[in-house]
Enzyme design. Structure first.
Site, PDB file in Angstrom:
ATOM      1  N   ASP A   1       0.840  -1.190   0.000  1.00  0.00           N
ATOM      2  CA  ASP A   1       0.000   0.000   0.000  1.00  0.00           C
ATOM      3  C   ASP A   1       0.888   1.258   0.000  1.00  0.00           C
ATOM      4  O   ASP A   1       1.873   1.323   0.745  1.00  0.00           O
ATOM      5  CB  ASP A   1      -0.865  -0.037   1.275  1.00  0.00           C
ATOM      6  CG  ASP A   1      -1.865   1.088   1.319  1.00  0.00           C
ATOM      7  OD1 ASP A   1      -2.721   1.151   0.415  1.00  0.00           O
ATOM      8  OD2 ASP A   1      -1.791   1.922   2.243  1.00  0.00           O
TER       9      ASP A   1
ATOM     10  N   GLU B   1       1.720   0.220  -4.909  1.00  0.00           N
ATOM     11  CA  GLU B   1       1.249   1.492  -5.436  1.00  0.00           C
ATOM     12  C   GLU B   1       2.435   2.448  -5.486  1.00  0.00           C
ATOM     13  O   GLU B   1       2.814   3.024  -4.477  1.00  0.00           O
ATOM     14  CB  GLU B   1       0.183   2.087  -4.509  1.00  0.00           C
ATOM     15  CG  GLU B   1      -1.098   1.282  -4.439  1.00  0.00           C
ATOM     16  CD  GLU B   1      -2.132   1.962  -3.545  1.00  0.00           C
ATOM     17  OE1 GLU B   1      -3.264   2.156  -3.991  1.00  0.00           O
ATOM     18  OE2 GLU B   1      -1.811   2.306  -2.395  1.00  0.00           O
TER      19      GLU B   1
END
Ligand code: CA
Length: 639
Positions: free
Chosen positions: A333, A362
């Site tokens: 994340d 990400e």
């Protein structure tokens, strides 16, 4: 604040207090139980043993003074049998202040993760665990079709009557059926044909009270990094239950040929009173020049991954999940907040367990406060510094359906040609930022933002249901015919929607509860929805049969993909399989316009494997000379 920050980043601190051994937390040998914690600024450390894991129960515990050791660590060897009991650390800093904290390296905890539990996780195993294997072995990341799903969403809906709704065990319950008698749950995943599930955070998080059973959150609020979340277990009071049940779920998925990827959130924590930070005040986070918490994550506390003991903590944690729980991959994340060196060490740690572990994240470009400007962050533009760490392809996502941040923006599937070049690039695994298709995770929707089906409706006012379905199918056909790995948002294949009671679309459903978030299994019973499910299933099967869609080298893509049209209508041919594998020629056509188009086929006889209606990897019908590609649809042919 500023003063401490400087001290933590000084060479003096680094050299004096960097602890390199692998024995932080609780270690078990034949006679002793050894506790070790890193607390370089504490003046005294105390280990406290409790009978209960619940801080709300009356239990003052028994304290043991810990002994100071090298590099800022403290230890205590307990010879009494205390297995099954709970523990915490008390840190004193020389003045009046003392704090109680859970062990950052705790491997088991009591209810709501306030105290560690003294238990050896290696002793808690489902049957056959020693022979458990990664079913994806021998394959490449571009072979992956990843299903991004939340544990609770998957089985909480009443339509399927799970025995353990919303739990780890429910996730792998066989024989689940919806009201129409169609397969749901794990049976459905097998039917769909995905290679992996990617689980939204399953490490212990803080936003849900484990004593209640109706609360909802996605789980991006880490509380204990090395322990499964209690609310997904059948007994969150007993620290063993969540360990056994998560392992049981992973084993069952593996037995059914499905790999398991863990969504990990090392960029921020639930609160700044996170246990590590209580024991070593202000060490765990980044601060701006005013001494305020850095805010790149939007969650109020960016983790200082560049500090050696934070970096070690992240790396140790990944290694632990890979080794102890047999995870086959990790999704980072907000990876763009973590430093490149930490991510390299993560890759190395994963390799030491199994080099086939998939890592992606990400790689967004976010504002964060790092005092040293020579530190590189793990974002898209720095992909070149990272080996075998893939990133989400947001350019491609937005080009297909319009920016996720602009309601009014429409994409290529709605006949908007503004970002046509990103579609062309996407077919080639986005060379504008990646050097190889193995670095690219393609997706058209995920848990964030509106669902694909909702996004299509929001951007295209007055669109009919039939047109929406056509756009959705075209989007999927584009994704499955481009190079890179594939990720689909759970339910995208059954036109998932997230609307509130007021009928308004919900773009951020993190607190929207089960009614909005649960997978609506009965939608499969509607013909138009089931057709879309079959369409995705067909695309998955087609992709599995053709290595030409799963290349691993940029060079092969450049040599074998030739564009015939790219002026709005896109037509391209892939002339060879991966690394020269023998293969059919694949011809792909996208027509996002509102008119049927007549396409002159290249020489020879072609087999249509996919059109506006359905996908059949075996081939639906033959075509020579010309084909009509109807409005808002794609076509896949082989020869
Ligand atoms: Ca929790």
């Amino acid at each position: 604040m500023e003063k401490m920050n400087n001290y933590y980043e000084s060479e003096e601190f680094e050299s004096k207090f960097t602890y390199k051994d692998d024995n932080l937390g609780v270690q078990f040998d034949e006679k002793n139980i050894l506790f070790r914690v890193w607390a370089p600024t504490a003046k005294e450390m105390e280990l406290i043993i409790y009978n209960s894991g619940d801080v709300e129960e009356e239990d003052n515990g028994i304290g043991y003074a810990m002994k100071q050791d090298k590099n800022g660590t403290w230890y205590y060897n307990l010879t009494d049998s205390c297995e099954g009991k709970y523990y915490a650390y008390k840190a004193k800093f020389g003045d009046e202040s003392a704090v109680l904290a859970c062990d950052p390296y705790a491997k088991a905890v009591g209810i709501n993760g306030e105290r560690g539990m003294i238990v050896n996780p290696a002793s808690i195993q489902p049957e056959g665990w020693d022979n458990d294997k990664n079913p994806f072995s021998g394959k490449n990341i571009t072979d992956a079709v990843i299903y991004e799903v939340h544990v609770r969403d998957f089985t909480i809906n009443k339509s399927i009557n799970s025995k353990n709704p919303g739990k780890f065990l429910g996730f792998v319950e066989e024989g689940l059926k919806n009201s129409f008698g169609q397969s749901a749950g794990i049976d459905y995943l097998k039917e769909l044909g995905v290679t992996h599930v990617h689980l939204l955070p399953v490490a212990d998080y803080g936003s849900v009270d484990e004593k209640l059973n109706g609360q909802y959150n996605w789980g991006y609020d880490p509380k204990n990094y090395n322990v499964p979340e209690g609310s997904y277990s059948t007994n969150p009071y007993d620290g063993k239950s969540r360990i056994l049940e998560l392992k049981t779920m992973i084993k069952k998925l593996h037995d059914n040929g499905i790999g398991v990827i863990m969504d990990v959130v090392y960029n921020h924590t639930y609160k700044t009173d996170f246990c590590f930070n209580r024991i070593v005040p202000d060490y765990f986070y980044r601060f701006d020049e005013n001494g305020d918490y850095s805010e790149g994550s939007g969650c109020g506390n960016d983790v200082a991954s560049e500090r050696s003991m934070v970096s070690k903590f992240i790396v140790d944690s990944i290694k632990y999940w890979a080794e102890e729980y047999h995870f086959d991959g990790f999704r980072f994340d907000l990876m763009g907040l973590l430093d490149v060196d930490t991510m390299k060490a993560v890759r190395q740690a994963a390799d030491s367990v199994n080099p086939e572990i998939i890592i992606y994240g990400e790689g967004w470009d976010l504002e964060t406060c790092i005092s040293k400007n020579d530190i590189l962050l793990a974002k898209q533009e720095n992909t070149k510094y990272l080996d075998r760490i893939a990133m989400f392809n947001d350019d491609f996502r937005d080009a297909i359906k319009g920016s996720v941040f602009e309601d009014d923006e429409i994409g290529y599937i709605s006949n908007n040609m503004e970002n046509l070049s990103d579609i062309i690039n996407g077919i080639m695994a986005s060379p504008q930022w990646s050097s190889s298709p193995t670095e690219v995770i393609n997706f058209i929707s995920c848990h964030d933002n509106n669902t694909l089906f909702d996004k299509i409706e929001i951007g295209n006012k007055g669109i009919t249901f039939e047109e929406k379905v056509r756009q959705n199918k075209l989007a999927a056909l584009i994704e499955f015919t481009c190079q890179g790995a594939i990720l689909i948002h759970a339910g995208e294949e059954i036109l998932r929607t997230k609307k509130g009671k007021d009928g308004l679309f919900i773009s951020d459903s993190v607190r929207a509860g089960d009614e909005v978030n649960s997978i609506k299994w009965d939608d499969l019973g509607k013909k138009e929805y089931y057709d879309v499910f079959e369409y995705y299933k067909g695309l998955i099967e087609f992709r599995k049969r053709h290595s030409a869609l799963r290349m691993i080298k940029r060079k092969d893509i450049i040599e074998n993909i030739k564009f015939i049209k790219k002026d709005g209508i896109i037509e391209f041919m892939i002339s060879s399989g991966r690394c020269g594998d023998e293969s059919d020629k694949i011809l792909v056509i996208y027509n996002p316009s509102d008119k049927d188009i007549d396409i002159k086929l290249p020489e020879g006889e072609w087999k249509v494997c996919g059109d506006y209606e359905s996908i059949d990897a075996e081939g639906k019908y033959s075509a020579t000379g010309n084909v009509i590609v109807p409005y808002i649809s794609g076509m896949i042919l082989i020869s």
